[in-house]
Design an enzyme around this catalytic site. Structure first.
Site, PDB file in Angstrom:
ATOM      1  N   GLU A  82       0.633  -1.105   0.011  1.00 17.87           N
ATOM      2  CA  GLU A  82      -0.159  -0.067   0.021  1.00 17.87           C
ATOM      3  C   GLU A  82       1.041   1.277  -0.099  1.00 17.87           C
ATOM      4  O   GLU A  82       1.876   1.427   0.970  1.00 17.87           O
ATOM      5  CB  GLU A  82      -0.802  -0.029   1.167  1.00 17.87           C
ATOM      6  CG  GLU A  82      -2.089   1.130   1.002  1.00 17.87           C
ATOM      7  CD  GLU A  82      -3.205   1.056   1.981  1.00 17.87           C
ATOM      8  OE1 GLU A  82      -3.376  -0.018   2.335  1.00 17.87           O
ATOM      9  OE2 GLU A  82      -3.449   1.896   2.546  1.00 17.87           O
ATOM     10  N   LYS A 271      -8.328  -1.325  10.675  1.00 21.62           N
ATOM     11  CA  LYS A 271      -7.754  -1.843   9.528  1.00 21.62           C
ATOM     12  C   LYS A 271      -6.381  -1.003   9.203  1.00 21.62           C
ATOM     13  O   LYS A 271      -5.194  -1.064   8.972  1.00 21.62           O
ATOM     14  CB  LYS A 271      -8.505  -1.534   8.186  1.00 21.62           C
ATOM     15  CG  LYS A 271      -8.235  -2.255   7.198  1.00 21.62           C
ATOM     16  CD  LYS A 271      -7.392  -1.075   6.338  1.00 21.62           C
ATOM     17  CE  LYS A 271      -6.784  -1.714   4.947  1.00 21.62           C
ATOM     18  NZ  LYS A 271      -6.049  -0.618   4.067  1.00 21.62           N
ATOM     19  N   ASP A 287       4.027 -14.623  11.840  1.00 25.36           N
ATOM     20  CA  ASP A 287       2.678 -15.122  11.615  1.00 25.36           C
ATOM     21  C   ASP A 287       1.669 -14.086  11.640  1.00 25.36           C
ATOM     22  O   ASP A 287       1.067 -14.053  12.515  1.00 25.36           O
ATOM     23  CB  ASP A 287       2.234 -16.347  12.620  1.00 25.36           C
ATOM     24  CG  ASP A 287       1.069 -17.165  12.248  1.00 25.36           C
ATOM     25  OD1 ASP A 287       0.219 -16.531  11.357  1.00 25.36           O
ATOM     26  OD2 ASP A 287       0.936 -18.354  12.281  1.00 25.36           O
ATOM     27  N   HIS A 384      -2.767   9.942  -0.085  1.00 22.37           N
ATOM     28  CA  HIS A 384      -2.861   8.559  -0.744  1.00 22.37           C
ATOM     29  C   HIS A 384      -2.697   8.904  -2.454  1.00 22.37           C
ATOM     30  O   HIS A 384      -1.866   7.863  -2.684  1.00 22.37           O
ATOM     31  CB  HIS A 384      -4.499   8.302  -0.574  1.00 22.37           C
ATOM     32  CG  HIS A 384      -4.669   7.112   0.300  1.00 22.37           C
ATOM     33  ND1 HIS A 384      -4.244   6.804   1.381  1.00 22.37           N
ATOM     34  CD2 HIS A 384      -5.118   5.824  -0.153  1.00 22.37           C
ATOM     35  CE1 HIS A 384      -4.557   5.622   1.854  1.00 22.37           C
ATOM     36  NE2 HIS A 384      -5.210   5.105   0.860  1.00 22.37           N
TER      37      HIS A 384
HETATM   38  C1  MEV Z   1      -6.552   3.025   4.719  1.00 21.32           C
HETATM   39  O1  MEV Z   1      -5.678   1.862   4.000  1.00 21.32           O
HETATM   40  C2  MEV Z   1      -6.597   3.270   6.274  1.00 21.32           C
HETATM   41  C3  MEV Z   1      -7.630   4.252   6.646  1.00 21.32           C
HETATM   42  O2  MEV Z   1      -8.806   4.287   5.932  1.00 21.32           O
HETATM   43  C4  MEV Z   1      -7.723   4.104   8.061  1.00 21.32           C
HETATM   44  C5  MEV Z   1      -8.815   4.868   8.684  1.00 21.32           C
HETATM   45  O3  MEV Z   1      -9.852   5.119   8.323  1.00 21.32           O
HETATM   46  O4  MEV Z   1      -8.355   5.158   9.960  1.00 21.32           O
HETATM   47  C6  MEV Z   1      -7.170   5.629   6.301  1.00 21.32           C
END
Ligand code: MEV
Length: 428
Positions: A82, A271, A287, A384
């Site tokens: 990413e 995430k 792992d 991003h």
């Molecule tokens: C993107 O990979 C992760 C985010 O969506 C985490 C979040 O929204 O806190 C930017």
């Protein structure tokens, strides 16, 4: 000790970055060349790693500078596909170099749990008494199955019985007579150790309970093996353009509350935390699935899935905290054979398993901080898409040299699509 604070590190060439990293981590020329290539050219050893290995699948190994954790400077190796993860980690780590020692971490003992499922126990009350009367002997048996662990200061520690029953079990197979035992696995992740011990207990437990042993396996829910990272950020560190530090702290607190209360938001919040954590796990040969499974179970421990990291504004400080189970090891598994993993651990100053778990928690907290910071200010797409533009450029046919230029033009034009990239490449 040299500082891990490297202003404008991302603007250096790849050779300059390697050079700085080698100086910081005292890597030899051979170690640098190991992480530069696919970490091995030994076909036989690839074939020996997993069943039917036919090749290697490579991902970029990057490093995030600027980390200050418990007063120690760290450059963190991260493997991820990413584009913005390492940029966010480095940037967040820069802001979290707060007085006196940056991010503060701690962790519990490396305790894993083994489970032995026994069915058809004729007299469960009596069997429970008998198992507990033989507990010391059973712990001895488990330790004899793996004497090295006790020599290293760990080993099986205690054992208990749980009887599980519900309607469905009663209809299908009867109650589960469950014997669980705790093991201090020291510097290992511990799955092999616990599974070996669990299997060694099967025969003695069948004898004692007169039941039938079925599963003998560790639980990946290592709720005592918790790593915690906390940080207290002065408000002036948070100010952004015309937005005051106080306002940003309030917004981050509100974002945290949203994730604490709403499971849909909590999954995305977590995430983002795992973006950083998984990248370090992969770089250090862990792992990943075990940590992921335990993390999400922990996030739902009170019956509702919630945020793993939380933020609150108190006494003019923004306080952040992340706690999660962290079953990682620095002996055995990939750490014993994978040359690139060994260099990654050297970059982290050859940590113990506990130290590694603390560093990983600090990275998770930093990653969450960066995501929330972006979300409450410019939004996530600005950073991003800047990173993503390079990938779009390469996928549209730009080469490594021209990709940066094409990406810049894509960002400037405000259209980061493969059609736009194609037009720019054709015009060049
Ligand atoms: C993107 O990979 C992760 C985010 O969506 C985490 C979040 O929204 O806190 C930017």
């Amino acid at each position: 000790m040299s500082s891990s604070r490297f202003p404008r590190f991302h603007l250096l060439s790849i050779q300059e970055q390697r050079q700085k990293l080698a100086e910081f981590a005292q890597l030899s020329a051979q170690e640098v060349s190991l992480i530069q290539t696919l970490n091995t050219d030994d076909t036989q050893s690839i074939h020996a790693t997993i069943e039917n290995a036919v090749g290697l699948h490579s991902l970029p190994l990057g490093v995030a500078p600027n980390f200050l954790i418990d007063g120690q400077d760290h450059i963190v190796p991260m493997v991820t596909e990413e584009p913005s993860v390492i940029a966010a980690a480095s940037n967040g780590a820069r802001r979290l170099r707060v007085e006196p020692g940056g991010i503060v971490t701690k962790c519990g003992r490396s305790i894993m749990l083994g489970q032995i499922q026994i069915l058809q126990v004729p007299n469960r009350e009596q069997a429970q008494i008998d198992v507990m009367q033989n507990a010391d002997q059973l712990i001895n048996t488990a330790n004899q199955a793996l004497p090295g662990l006790q020599r290293r200061g760990g080993g099986a520690l205690e054992l208990h019985v749980r009887i599980i029953q519900n309607e469905k079990l009663l209809q299908k197979c009867g109650p589960i007579f469950l014997v669980e035992f705790e093991v201090d696995v020291c510097d290992a992740m511990g799955a092999n150790a616990v599974n070996t011990m669990a299997e060694s207990l099967a025969a003695p437990l069948e004898k004692i309970t007169a039941g039938q042993v079925r599963l003998r396996i560790l639980s990946n829910y290592c709720a005592k093996r918790l790593a915690t990272a906390t940080v207290s950020i002065p408000l002036d560190v948070l100010a952004h353009e015309s937005i005051t530090g106080l306002e940003i702290a309030k917004r981050i607190e509100e974002a945290s509350l949203f994730a604490e209360i709403d499971p849909h938001r909590a999954v995305t919040h977590n995430k983002g935390i795992m973006n950083g954590i998984d990248a370090v796990l992969i770089a250090t040969g862990q792992d990943v699935r075990a940590v992921e499974a335990a993390a999400h179970a922990f996030a739902a421990r009170n019956g509702q899935y919630t945020a793993l990291a939380t933020w609150s504004l108190q006494n003019n400080l923004l306080l952040g905290q992340l706690t999660l189970p962290m079953p990682v090891g620095v002996v055995g598994g990939a750490t014993a054979v994978h040359k690139g993993v060994q260099v990654a651990l050297k970059i982290l100053k050859k940590p113990s398993a506990q130290m590694l778990s603390q560093i990983i928690a600090a990275v998770g907290l930093t990653q969450n901080f960066s995501a929330l910071y972006a979300l409450v200010t410019d939004g996530i797409q600005k950073g991003h898409m800047k990173m993503h533009a390079r990938t779009v450029a390469m996928a549209s046919g730009a080469n490594a040299q021209s990709a940066t230029d094409v990406a810049k033009k894509l960002v400037a034009g405000g259209d980061i699509s493969s059609d736009a990239a194609q037009r720019i490449i054709n015009d060049e």
